[in-house]
Design an enzyme around this catalytic site. Structure first.
Site, mmCIF file in Angstrom:
data_model
loop_
_atom_site.group_PDB
_atom_site.id
_atom_site.type_symbol
_atom_site.label_atom_id
_atom_site.label_comp_id
_atom_site.label_asym_id
_atom_site.label_seq_id
_atom_site.Cartn_x
_atom_site.Cartn_y
_atom_site.Cartn_z
ATOM 1 N N GLU A 39 43.336 -131.255 27.016
ATOM 2 C CA GLU A 39 44.631 -130.964 26.413
ATOM 3 C C GLU A 39 44.898 -129.460 26.297
ATOM 4 O O GLU A 39 44.076 -128.719 25.737
ATOM 5 C CB GLU A 39 44.700 -131.634 25.024
ATOM 6 C CG GLU A 39 45.997 -131.422 24.278
ATOM 7 C CD GLU A 39 47.219 -131.906 25.050
ATOM 8 O OE1 GLU A 39 47.167 -133.004 25.616
ATOM 9 O OE2 GLU A 39 48.216 -131.174 25.080
ATOM 10 N N THR A 83 51.826 -133.821 29.098
ATOM 11 C CA THR A 83 50.643 -134.527 29.601
ATOM 12 C C THR A 83 51.024 -135.598 30.614
ATOM 13 O O THR A 83 50.354 -135.771 31.646
ATOM 14 C CB THR A 83 49.857 -135.209 28.458
ATOM 15 O OG1 THR A 83 49.635 -134.274 27.408
ATOM 16 C CG2 THR A 83 48.511 -135.719 28.946
ATOM 17 N N HIS A 198 45.410 -129.430 20.750
ATOM 18 C CA HIS A 198 46.849 -129.651 20.913
ATOM 19 C C HIS A 198 47.571 -128.807 19.879
ATOM 20 O O HIS A 198 47.099 -128.659 18.753
ATOM 21 C CB HIS A 198 47.159 -131.147 20.708
ATOM 22 C CG HIS A 198 48.550 -131.549 21.115
ATOM 23 N ND1 HIS A 198 49.671 -131.152 20.433
ATOM 24 C CD2 HIS A 198 48.975 -132.305 22.161
ATOM 25 C CE1 HIS A 198 50.748 -131.649 21.033
ATOM 26 N NE2 HIS A 198 50.348 -132.356 22.092
ATOM 27 N N ASP A 257 45.683 -129.798 31.321
ATOM 28 C CA ASP A 257 46.886 -130.548 31.715
ATOM 29 C C ASP A 257 48.136 -129.672 31.838
ATOM 30 O O ASP A 257 48.981 -129.900 32.696
ATOM 31 C CB ASP A 257 47.134 -131.758 30.788
ATOM 32 C CG ASP A 257 47.374 -131.405 29.321
ATOM 33 O OD1 ASP A 257 47.162 -130.239 28.934
ATOM 34 O OD2 ASP A 257 47.764 -132.305 28.558
ATOM 35 N N HIS A 258 48.265 -128.658 30.970
ATOM 36 C CA HIS A 258 49.458 -127.789 30.987
ATOM 37 C C HIS A 258 49.205 -126.641 30.029
ATOM 38 O O HIS A 258 48.170 -126.598 29.373
ATOM 39 C CB HIS A 258 50.714 -128.571 30.575
ATOM 40 C CG HIS A 258 50.538 -129.344 29.295
ATOM 41 N ND1 HIS A 258 50.474 -128.737 28.067
ATOM 42 C CD2 HIS A 258 50.343 -130.672 29.070
ATOM 43 C CE1 HIS A 258 50.285 -129.654 27.135
ATOM 44 N NE2 HIS A 258 50.188 -130.842 27.712
HETATM 45 C C1 GP9 Z 1 49.649 -137.644 23.493
HETATM 46 C C2 GP9 Z 1 48.949 -136.553 24.217
HETATM 47 C C3 GP9 Z 1 49.614 -135.228 24.006
HETATM 48 O O1 GP9 Z 1 49.183 -138.895 23.795
HETATM 49 O O2 GP9 Z 1 48.822 -136.856 25.556
HETATM 50 O O3 GP9 Z 1 50.803 -135.193 24.669
HETATM 51 P P1 GP9 Z 1 51.549 -133.841 25.029
HETATM 52 O O4 GP9 Z 1 52.337 -133.439 23.824
HETATM 53 O O5 GP9 Z 1 50.555 -132.798 25.365
HETATM 54 O O6 GP9 Z 1 52.377 -134.209 26.182
HETATM 55 MN MN MN Z 2 49.087 -132.406 26.788
#
Ligand code: GP9
Ligand code: MN
Length: 407
Positions: A39, A83, A198, A257-258
């Site tokens: 994340e 994500t 996150h 992921d980003h």
């Molecule tokens: C939620 C997690 C986070 O299930 O994948 O999502 P994001 O906010 O990073 O898209």
């Molecule tokens: Mn994410």
């Protein structure tokens, strides 16, 4: 209509780089794939230190080892779907949409996604993520692209001690996933999506093993503590895989992921990295970790090719020795000699071997200097990028893969 797919098909077959097997073809044939989507992890965290303490000691060591291939110029290509966009790109080697999340808007389309293809090669496929299953409409999309299993929040035991903020902490997440992973038929492809690092990056103080950074941005300051926590969680996961006897026969792929730190924090980020964040540096900040760890491999190290999430699907298929001449991808195997030569961002920005283009400005990739606009140095690649993004949108909006025979 179905006449459109013809042009797109020939573009995807002929102009997106070599489709021939590369030097790494079959290097991980028959192995399990453990894909860890980390994340919000960006490359500024790797090799960074706060008051003399490394933020990511495990990942730093891992990338130095001969069993790991580390692509230092790997870019995320996500947009508003965060994500879910990263998942979509990796599974399909298509681009996300410029607004919304494809996972929500086009979850019923025909795709030729990685899990479906792996299922045909006798892989069992699964996703592990300790969150509500309908978040990002995952339950619907996963079903459509044929994941065999999805372990969501009801598969995990959450207590006040092992959770905060977004929910179950990464350490507990990995630990509790191991029994389920053991149940998979081998070979398996299993995706793990972490959560602790996150936004807003808040970690209970007693779980922090590194100081916060000191700047005007609380978000950036706090991010080092959650990043360190996740680094420790991944380290523990490797140990747990070894204890479970799953490590030797698996490859472990780690990917950010980003971005986690948005441009609203450019001032603080600029202080941290020691240079002002202009358009060029903003694009460079979109690099996220991408490591392929192959136990027993002896030829690892750093690779500097310009690559991105769009390339993951063809790269993994190549590593696993799965050749499918009919597949349609915008990405190229990262190990191929003949590559397309650019990574496109959803907003039309791009990174090519020679240039970085964003906000109408063309920069020299090596020096970061603006290229004289008269030269139009970025124009040829710009055209290709726009065409490719348009083709991808055509596929998604028109559900065009239903007119194409993948078999
Ligand atoms: C939620 C997690 C986070 O299930 O994948 O999502 P994001 O906010 O990073 O898209
Ligand atoms: Mn994410």
């Amino acid at each position: 209509d179905d006449s459109q797919i013809g042009d797109i098909e020939s573009y995807m077959k002929n102009e997106t780089g070599s489709k021939e097997p590369s030097e790494m073809f079959g290097a991980a044939e028959g192995k399990n794939v453990i894909f860890v989507s980390i994340e919000s992890f960006q490359n500024y965290l790797i090799d960074s230190e706060i008051n003399g303490t490394e933020t990511t000691p495990f990942l730093n060591d891992l990338k130095e080892g001969q069993e790991t291939i580390w692509f230092e110029n790997f870019y995320h290509q996500t947009a508003q779907g965060k994500t879910s966009d990263s998942e979509f790109i990796v599974e399909n080697s298509l681009y996300p949409l410029d607004r919304g999340s494809v996972y929500f808007t086009h979850a019923q389309n025909d795709y030729h996604a990685l899990p479906e293809m792996l299922n045909k090669s006798d892989y069992e496929t699964s996703v592990f993520h300790a969150n509500n299953k309908s978040f990002w409409n995952r339950d619907v999309m996963y079903d459509n692209i044929a994941y065999d299993e999805f372990y969501g929040d009801e598969s995990y035991e959450e207590t006040p001690e092992n959770s905060f903020g977004w929910g179950l902490e990464d350490k507990a997440f990995f630990e509790q996933s191991i029994p389920y992973l053991k149940e998979q038929d081998q070979p398996f492809y299993s995706k793990f999506i972490t959560l602790t690092h996150h936004f807003p990056f808040e970690l209970p103080e007693d779980k922090a093993n590194i100081d916060k950074y000191d700047s005007g941005s609380t978000t950036l300051n706090d991010s080092f503590q959650t990043a360190r926590y996740t680094d420790e969680a991944v380290a523990e996961f490797f140990e747990e895989l070894k204890e479970a006897g799953l490590y030797e026969d698996s490859i472990i792929v780690l990917m950010g992921d980003h971005y986690g730190i948005s441009e609203f924090h450019n001032k603080a980020m600029g202080e941290f990295i020691g240079k002002e964040i202009d358009g060029y540096e903003h694009i460079q900040q979109q690099r996220v970790p991408f490591m392929i760890h192959i136990p027993g491999y002896e030829d690892g190290g750093v690779r500097d090719e310009v690559v991105g999430q769009i390339d993951v699907k063809p790269t993994l298929l190549n590593l696993l020795g799965i050749e499918d001449k009919n597949d349609l991808t915008f990405g190229t195997d990262m190990f191929a000699d003949e590559r397309k030569g650019f990574i496109a961002m959803r907003d039309g920005s791009f990174v090519s071997d020679d240039h970085i283009f964003t906000d109408g400005i063309c920069y020299d990739r090596e020096s970061g200097e603006e290229v004289d606009p008269e030269e139009e140095a970025c124009a040829p690649v710009r055209e290709k990028v726009d065409k490719e993004l348009q083709y991808s949108d055509d596929i998604i909006y028109g559900d065009l893969f239903r007119f194409y025979d993948f078999d």
